[in-house]
Design an enzyme around this catalytic site. Structure first.
Site, PDB file in Angstrom:
ATOM      1  CB  THR A 144      -0.893   0.011   1.267  1.00 30.53           C
ATOM      2  OG1 THR A 144      -1.484   1.314   1.423  1.00 30.53           O
ATOM      3  CG2 THR A 144      -0.094  -0.259   2.527  1.00 30.53           C
ATOM      4  CE1 TYR A 170      -3.240  -2.179   5.426  1.00 29.63           C
ATOM      5  CE2 TYR A 170      -3.107   0.144   4.789  1.00 29.63           C
ATOM      6  CZ  TYR A 170      -3.261  -1.188   4.450  1.00 29.63           C
ATOM      7  OH  TYR A 170      -3.439  -1.542   3.136  1.00 29.63           O
TER       8      TYR A 170
END
Ligand code: UD1
Length: 341
Positions: A130, A154
């Protein structure tokens, strides 16, 4: 289209294991494989995915991606030669509240999967990563050479998983790994065989589609005072089916050249503001989107746009970069989902 990286001929692709193939991006990747006649095994524990999103042509197995014994058994049984690893937790907010969950599911499970792949001589592993690994982004547009500096668990969980896989490749030269770093994934399969079906939607396009279909009263614009041309946040929205095609190319690149480790951004390299996204949805639907202005959302960067080498490296040719097409597919999918209950 030529590519800088050598690519295995598409016809030579082996059977592929798709973890998280009952989720949004994984189900589209499974479709891209099945559309090519490639044997596809979906492994998903259905903790956030939906059985209905698994394409009918895929073999479905319920289970965890990090269950080493199960993965080894599947590799042997189906002759798996490559793995697309989508299964993961993806909410920034949840990762801040429960970091252990993120390190277990995004890092430890990836290790179990990778060990199974290594033990069984799998040649390619593609890990969903990501743009969150770049934190607030150290440049516009953001290139792969930008520092990895996540600002939440995350992002760190994906950065750790990338690093771990790089080390495994260095020690085991028969495996190649690719870590595509996604920007803002949007849209749906143009034939509406799959799309986004979040239990708790929080992405801009999905929320706006919920307003247009009467499931939500209005949308809140998170800040009109950003340093951008119209004052709203700018993102690089990339169509999920284009993203899926890039994964097929990444598998071919990994399998053509063992012992390689690639990190690359997957975005189109152009941004759209919140207002531009809403205008596109209004054009496509012919309806107005009720909205109110709200404060900035904590942790949001102003602009997140990829500088990506994916086109040159892989010969990636996106087909749905047009914003109207992308939001049109998302809205059509949402309408279909509602009709079907
Ligand atoms: C998304 C992911 C993030 C990931 C990043 C890059 C979420 C919530 N965000 O980021 O984990 O790291 O892609 O891969 O999963 N907006 C509004 N109103 C809304 C919702 C959004 O104005 O109700 C704005 C946001 O401020 C932002 C833009 O729309 O400017 C896009 O937001 P969103 O769709 O939530 O994605 P990102 O937060 O950019």
């Amino acid at each position: 289209m030529t590519s800088i990286l050598p690519l295995l001929p598409e016809a030579d692709l082996p059977p592929v294991l798709v973890t998280g193939g009952a989720g949004y991006i994984g189900s589209h990747a499974a479709l891209a494989l099945i559309d090519r006649g490639i044997r596809t095994v979906v492994l998903d524990d259905l903790s956030t995915g939906s059985r209905a999103l698994v394409p009918p042509g895929a073999i479905f197995v319920a289970g965890r991606a990090g269950d080493r014994a199960l993965v080894e058994e599947l590799i042997g049984e189906h002759g798996i030669g490559a793995i697309l690893h989508f299964a993961a937790r993806i909410s920034v907010e949840e990762s801040v509240a429960n970091p252990a969950l993120y390190y277990r599911e995004n890092v430890a499970e990836t290790l179990g999967l990778a060990e199974a792949a290594l033990a069984r001589g799998v040649g390619a592993l593609v890990l969903s990563s990501t743009a969150a690994v770049y934190g607030n982004g150290a440049g516009v547009p953001l290139a792969e050479v930008a520092p990895v500096a996540p600002i939440n668990p995350y992002g760190w969980s994906k950065a750790f998983a990338e690093r771990m896989l790089a080390d495994l490749v260095a020690a085991n030269r028969h495996l190649s790994v690719a870590c595509p770093r996604y920007f803002n994934v949007a849209g749906a399969d143009p034939a509406l065989r799959a799309g986004q079906a979040s239990r708790h939607p929080h992405h801009l396009i999905e929320l706006a589609c919920h307003v247009l279909t009467g499931q939500r009263e209005r949308l809140t614009i998170f800040g009109r005072d950003w340093p951008t041309p119209d004052g709203t946040g700018v993102r690089d929205y990339v169509h999920v089916s284009d993203l899926a095609e890039a994964h097929v190319l990444l598998l071919r690149a990994c399998l053509a050249d063992p012992g390689q480790f690639h990190c690359l951004n997957l975005g189109y390299g152009r941004g759209a503001s919140v207002l531009e996204v809403l205008a596109a949805l209004e054009r496509v639907s012919g309806q107005a989107i009720a909205r109110v202005d709200g404060p900035r959302r904590a942790g949001d960067p102003a602009v997140l746009v990829a500088a990506s080498n994916a086109r040159a490296l892989l010969g990636w040719q996106p087909r749905f970069a047009d914003l109207d097409a992308m939001v049109g597919h998302a809205l059509a999918w949402e309408r279909k989902r509602l009709e079907q209950g």
